[in-house]
Design an enzyme around this catalytic site. Structure first.
Site, short mmCIF file in Angstrom:
data_model
loop_
_atom_site.label_atom_id
_atom_site.label_comp_id
_atom_site.label_asym_id
_atom_site.label_seq_id
_atom_site.Cartn_x
_atom_site.Cartn_y
_atom_site.Cartn_z
N ASN A 22 -33.79 10.22 20.69
CA ASN A 22 -35.01 10.75 21.30
C ASN A 22 -35.65 11.76 20.35
O ASN A 22 -35.14 11.98 19.25
CB ASN A 22 -34.68 11.38 22.66
CG ASN A 22 -33.68 12.50 22.50
OD1 ASN A 22 -33.95 13.52 21.88
ND2 ASN A 22 -32.47 12.30 23.04
N ARG A 23 -36.72 12.38 20.78
CA ARG A 23 -37.53 13.19 19.86
C ARG A 23 -37.09 14.65 19.75
O ARG A 23 -37.80 15.48 19.19
CB ARG A 23 -39.00 13.12 20.29
CG ARG A 23 -39.58 11.72 20.10
CD ARG A 23 -41.09 11.70 20.27
NE ARG A 23 -41.50 11.99 21.64
CZ ARG A 23 -42.13 13.08 22.04
NH1 ARG A 23 -42.43 14.02 21.18
NH2 ARG A 23 -42.46 13.24 23.30
#
Ligand code: PMT
Length: 211
Positions: A22-23
């Site tokens: 994820n970011r």
């Protein structure tokens, strides 16, 4: 006091060259580590893969996957007075990691995912942690409702919720804005500020919960 802080994303391998992630940049968790250090606390930082440097003076425990993060927390949480779970842990991993790079043979490819352990959710029971427990909640809708549910289900003393549908804060940004939910029902907003400033405010409030 001794703080255990989780930060960054986890990476769940698909094959030798690909992964699910994820970011999360780690900025929020590292800012918390920095703020706790600045207040004279000892910090163990369990971190997924990030491209920022750990603050000097922390004990860094680098991990990749959610299961590695679970093991690292299981090993270190007993000595902590405060545990803050800021990492964006992948809730699922690929059921079977391919030994070789997956070839593009068919038009579609189906990956079966299985649940990862809930690390924060294991703190009170599996890890028998009795210290101050702080969780985060990354929400895109019904922020208060979901945050309060996480606070209660996971046995937190304090939960910091951020709205990750916004593009100006939270994931991979330098600023954040959080809503704090306390076990005793209090609720408080920390307005838009640098992650460093938000971290200082959170550490100050955590110290207040111990006194
Ligand atoms: O890293 P940055 O780019 O600075 O971004 C910061 C952030 C957006 C990642 C951070 O502020 C944040 O919101 N962290 C929590 C992200 C998250 O995964 O939230 P969640 O609502 O899915 O999880 C709830 C809580 O359970 C979190 O404390 C999380 O660390 C924990 N968790 C979740 C799943 C899991 N398997 N184990 C966990 O411990």
């Amino acid at each position: 006091m001794r703080f255990l802080i989780t930060a960054g994303p986890t990476r769940e391998p698909i094959d030798p060259v690909r992964y699910l992630s994820n970011r999360s940049s780690g900025k929020m968790g590292y800012a918390l580590a920095d703020a706790a250090l600045a207040r004279g606390h000892e910090v163990i930082l369990v971190s997924g893969p990030v491209s920022i440097r750990a603050p000097e003076g922390v004990t860094l425990v680098p991990v990749e996957t959610a299961r590695e993060m679970y093991d690292a927390v299981a090993e270190t949480i007993a000595g902590a007075d405060v545990a803050i779970f800021c990492a964006a842990v992948a809730d699922y991993r690929v059921a079977e990691v391919a030994d070789e790079k997956i070839k593009k043979t068919d038009e579609s490819l189906t990956l079966t995912l299985v649940r990862n352990p809930d690390i924060l959710g294991s703190a009170r029971n599996a890890f028998d942690f009795r210290g101050i427990l702080v969780g985060f909640a990354a929400e895109t809708e019904k922020l208060a409702e979901h945050a309060l549910d996480k606070l209660r289900r996971k046995g937190c003393d304090l939960l910091a919720a951020n709205d990750v549908s916004r593009t100006d804060i939270a994931f991979d940004r330098d600023e954040n804005e959080v809503e704090l939910f306390y076990k005793d029902g209090r609720r408080e907003g920390l307005p838009l500020a640098s992650k460093g400033q938000i971290a200082k405010e959170i550490i100050r409030r955590v110290e207040g919960l111990v006194e």
